[in-house]
Structure formats: C-alpha cells, structure tokens
Design a protein around this motif. Structure first.
Motif, short mmCIF file in Angstrom:
data_model
loop_
_atom_site.label_atom_id
_atom_site.label_comp_id
_atom_site.label_asym_id
_atom_site.label_seq_id
_atom_site.Cartn_x
_atom_site.Cartn_y
_atom_site.Cartn_z
N VAL A 133 4.71 6.80 -2.59
CA VAL A 133 4.61 7.28 -3.98
C VAL A 133 4.90 8.76 -4.10
O VAL A 133 5.21 9.25 -5.20
N LEU A 134 4.81 9.48 -2.99
CA LEU A 134 5.06 10.92 -3.00
C LEU A 134 6.48 11.25 -2.55
O LEU A 134 6.81 12.43 -2.38
N MET A 135 7.32 10.23 -2.37
CA MET A 135 8.68 10.39 -1.87
C MET A 135 9.65 9.83 -2.89
O MET A 135 9.26 9.28 -3.92
N GLN A 136 10.93 9.96 -2.61
CA GLN A 136 11.97 9.34 -3.42
C GLN A 136 12.92 8.57 -2.52
O GLN A 136 13.27 9.04 -1.44
N PRO A 137 13.38 7.39 -2.95
CA PRO A 137 14.23 6.55 -2.11
C PRO A 137 15.70 6.95 -2.22
O PRO A 137 16.10 7.73 -3.10
N TRP A 138 16.50 6.38 -1.34
CA TRP A 138 17.94 6.48 -1.45
C TRP A 138 18.37 5.95 -2.83
O TRP A 138 17.93 4.87 -3.24
N PRO A 139 19.22 6.65 -3.55
CA PRO A 139 19.57 6.20 -4.89
C PRO A 139 20.42 4.93 -4.93
O PRO A 139 20.44 4.24 -5.96
N HIS A 140 21.08 4.59 -3.81
CA HIS A 140 21.96 3.41 -3.84
C HIS A 140 21.20 2.10 -3.60
O HIS A 140 21.75 1.03 -3.79
N VAL A 149 0.89 -1.16 0.00
CA VAL A 149 0.00 0.00 0.00
C VAL A 149 0.93 1.21 0.00
O VAL A 149 1.48 1.58 1.04
N ALA A 150 1.14 1.78 -1.16
CA ALA A 150 2.15 2.83 -1.33
C ALA A 150 1.56 4.23 -1.36
O ALA A 150 2.29 5.21 -1.19
N ASP A 151 0.27 4.33 -1.59
CA ASP A 151 -0.44 5.61 -1.60
C ASP A 151 -1.58 5.49 -0.60
O ASP A 151 -2.56 4.77 -0.84
N LEU A 152 -1.46 6.17 0.53
CA LEU A 152 -2.44 6.03 1.60
C LEU A 152 -3.66 6.92 1.40
O LEU A 152 -4.65 6.78 2.12
N ARG A 153 -3.63 7.79 0.42
CA ARG A 153 -4.74 8.73 0.26
C ARG A 153 -6.08 8.05 0.00
O ARG A 153 -7.10 8.49 0.56
N PRO A 170 -7.57 -5.15 -8.24
CA PRO A 170 -7.05 -4.08 -9.09
C PRO A 170 -6.40 -2.95 -8.29
O PRO A 170 -5.41 -2.36 -8.75
N ALA A 171 -6.93 -2.66 -7.11
CA ALA A 171 -6.35 -1.58 -6.30
C ALA A 171 -4.91 -1.88 -5.93
O ALA A 171 -4.06 -0.97 -5.89
N PHE A 172 -4.60 -3.15 -5.66
CA PHE A 172 -3.23 -3.49 -5.28
C PHE A 172 -2.30 -3.50 -6.49
O PHE A 172 -1.12 -3.13 -6.38
N LEU A 173 -2.81 -3.90 -7.63
CA LEU A 173 -2.01 -3.79 -8.86
C LEU A 173 -1.73 -2.33 -9.17
O LEU A 173 -0.60 -1.96 -9.56
N GLU A 174 -2.72 -1.48 -8.96
CA GLU A 174 -2.52 -0.05 -9.20
C GLU A 174 -1.52 0.53 -8.20
O GLU A 174 -0.66 1.35 -8.57
N GLN A 175 -1.62 0.12 -6.95
CA GLN A 175 -0.69 0.61 -5.93
C GLN A 175 0.75 0.21 -6.28
O GLN A 175 1.69 1.00 -6.18
N ALA A 176 0.94 -1.05 -6.67
CA ALA A 176 2.27 -1.54 -6.98
C ALA A 176 2.86 -0.83 -8.19
O ALA A 176 4.03 -0.40 -8.17
N THR A 177 2.07 -0.71 -9.24
CA THR A 177 2.59 -0.07 -10.45
C THR A 177 2.83 1.41 -10.22
O THR A 177 3.80 1.98 -10.77
N ALA A 178 2.02 2.05 -9.42
CA ALA A 178 2.23 3.47 -9.12
C ALA A 178 3.55 3.69 -8.39
O ALA A 178 4.28 4.65 -8.67
N LEU A 179 3.87 2.80 -7.44
CA LEU A 179 5.14 2.94 -6.73
C LEU A 179 6.31 2.71 -7.68
O LEU A 179 7.30 3.45 -7.66
N ALA A 180 6.20 1.69 -8.51
CA ALA A 180 7.28 1.40 -9.46
C ALA A 180 7.49 2.57 -10.42
O ALA A 180 8.64 2.92 -10.75
N GLU A 181 6.40 3.18 -10.86
CA GLU A 181 6.52 4.34 -11.76
C GLU A 181 7.13 5.53 -11.04
O GLU A 181 8.01 6.22 -11.57
N ALA A 182 6.69 5.78 -9.81
CA ALA A 182 7.20 6.93 -9.05
C ALA A 182 8.68 6.76 -8.75
O ALA A 182 9.44 7.75 -8.73
N TRP A 183 9.09 5.53 -8.50
CA TRP A 183 10.49 5.27 -8.12
C TRP A 183 11.33 4.78 -9.29
O TRP A 183 12.51 4.47 -9.12
N GLU A 184 10.73 4.70 -10.47
CA GLU A 184 11.44 4.29 -11.68
C GLU A 184 12.18 2.98 -11.46
O GLU A 184 13.38 2.84 -11.74
#
Length: 267
Positions: free
Chosen positions: A201-208, A173-177, A221-235
């Motif tokens: 999803v609104l943050m950025q991780p350590w680059p290393h 659960v990467a977006d709590l909104r 579907p909500a969990f698939l959306e949560q997972a893909t949103a985090l992956a997109e936000a964190w590239e």
C-alpha cells in the motif's frame, strides 16, 4: 486497538464454520490433482529454485503449447503450509491452456518476510525461463501480499517484469503495519521500518501490469479493509465476491469458467 483485539481481527479460522475441515479437503484435492497430472505426463514436481529444502516449485502443464504462465503463491501468514496443499487450485488455469507454477518458500521465523519476498522474486525468473509467453501472478492472503510485491519495480528483473501482464492479489495483507501489534509478530520480528518496507500500500506497481484485488464479502473486516486500501492506493478494481469467506474465496481457481478465472485469464 489492543493486541488481543488485533489478533482476533486477523484470525480467520475462528470465524469460519468447520474451518478445521478445509486443510484436509485441500490436501485431498491436491493429491488427486498431482496424481492425475503426473500420470498424464503434465507435472514437474519439486523443482529447485534456491538452496534450502523449501525452495521448490511444482509446474503443471496444459495439453499442447501453453498460452502463458500463471504463478500462484500460497498463503498461511508466512508461517505455514507449502505448495503441496494447493495443487488442486491449478486446475482452472490448466484447463484453460495455461501452465501453472506453485512455489513453496521458507517460513517465518526461520526467515523474515523480506527474505520470502526475495525468494519468490528469485523463483519467478527460474520458471519464466521454462514457459514462454505472458506471465500472470496471483496469490492468496500472505501469498496475495507476495503477488503484490512482485508488481513493484525492483522486485523482479525488468526483463521478467515486462512479461507480467496481470496480477490478482486475493485477500491480500497489503499493509503490514497493523501486524506489529499482533502476537504473530513474535515470529515475524517486524519493526516499523521493516513493515513499511514490505507494505504494497506504500508502493506503486509497474504501470503496464493490469491489477485487480479480489476479496470475499464474508471475510473479516480487517481483510476487507486491507483489500480496499490496496485497490485505492493502486487505483485499481477491488472485486468483493458475494458469500465468500477467507477459505473459500479461492474456489474459483479450480474452474476455468468461474468469474475469478474469467478476470484472471481474460484475453
């Protein structure tokens, strides 16, 4: 979307066949694993890291010197379960030569989600002092949220964060909104500011830190959306595991030869 519809969107058990059988299976697996590891002198149980009774962790050791430390953070919507349910999922990493720490933490509504984040951020340095080498962090569902939060600067002490080489939020659960509009928020007591402050999803991780997100193809579907949103936000990569739902998506943790463990523990 209405509260009723969002409640259903985040309801896993209602959409998994024989969902009620999974907790008893997990408990039986966990009890057998703890017993075996204790008999072999490879388990340290109920180690304290904070002041409350739930701030405890179990540490399972491999034979010989550990290659490093895997921290696995359980889920349950920050509302239920404890470390004792999940011990069996340490098996794969222990077989592969890693030490595995599994914490419990206080639950909502006794504490806030932000409080739980702080508890896990306090626990990891405690166990990091006990096991040398690299650190890998994984977590499932709400534990996936907590695993992701540990990757963000400001959570862990920098000296510990620099030892974290890899993280795997599983069905996070990467977006709590969206949770603001669920009945669960009666226990979370989130407002928009608190939800945003705890949303990876609104943050950025350590680059290393090498991060991948893992989710089951048969999840809500909500969990698939949560997972893909985090992956997109964190590239980062998002692995969608064929045929897996929210309760069996972590099964690979039990097997050192699984695809999940190959990703998690790769050299």
């Amino acid at each position: 979307m209405s509260q009723e519809n969002l409640d259903d969107a985040y309801a896993n058990a209602a959409h998994i066949p024989d969902a009620d059988l999974f907790p008893s299976r997990w408990n039986a697996l966990a009890a057998g694993f703890r017993e075996g590891m204790t008999e072999q002198g490879q388990a340290q149980l109920d180690l304290p890291y904070g002041d409350t009774p739930r701030q405890r962790f179990d540490l399972f050791h491999p034979v010989g010197t550990a290659k490093g430390l895997l921290v696995f953070i359980h889920g349950g919507y920050w509302l239920r379960f404890d470390k004792s349910v999940w011990s069996g999922f340490a098996a794969g990493a222990v077989q592969a030569g890693w030490a595995v720490a599994m914490p419990s933490y206080d639950l909502c509504p006794t504490v806030s989600i932000a409080d739980i984040t702080r508890q896990i951020a306090h626990m990891i340095p405690v166990v990091a002092d006990m096991v040398a080498g690299p650190i890998i962090i994984a977590g499932h569902s709400a534990g996936g949220h907590l695993a992701a939060r540990m990757c963000v600067p400001g959570a862990l002490p920098e000296t510990v964060a620099q030892r974290v080489v890899r993280a795997l939020p599983i069905s996070p659960v990467a977006d709590l909104r969206p949770l603001l509009q669920t009945s669960m928020n009666e226990d979370f007591k989130l407002d928009m500011a608190a939800a945003e402050a705890e949303s990876p999803v609104l943050m950025q991780p350590w680059p290393h830190i090498e991060i991948s997100v893992w989710v089951g193809a048969e999840e809500r579907p909500a969990f698939l959306e949560q997972a893909t949103a985090l992956a997109e936000a964190w590239e980062c990569a998002c692995i969608i595991d064929p045929g897996k739902h929210h309760f069996d998506v972590i099964d690979g943790l039990k097997d050192a030869e699984s695809r999940l463990m190959a990703l998690l523990l790769k050299d």
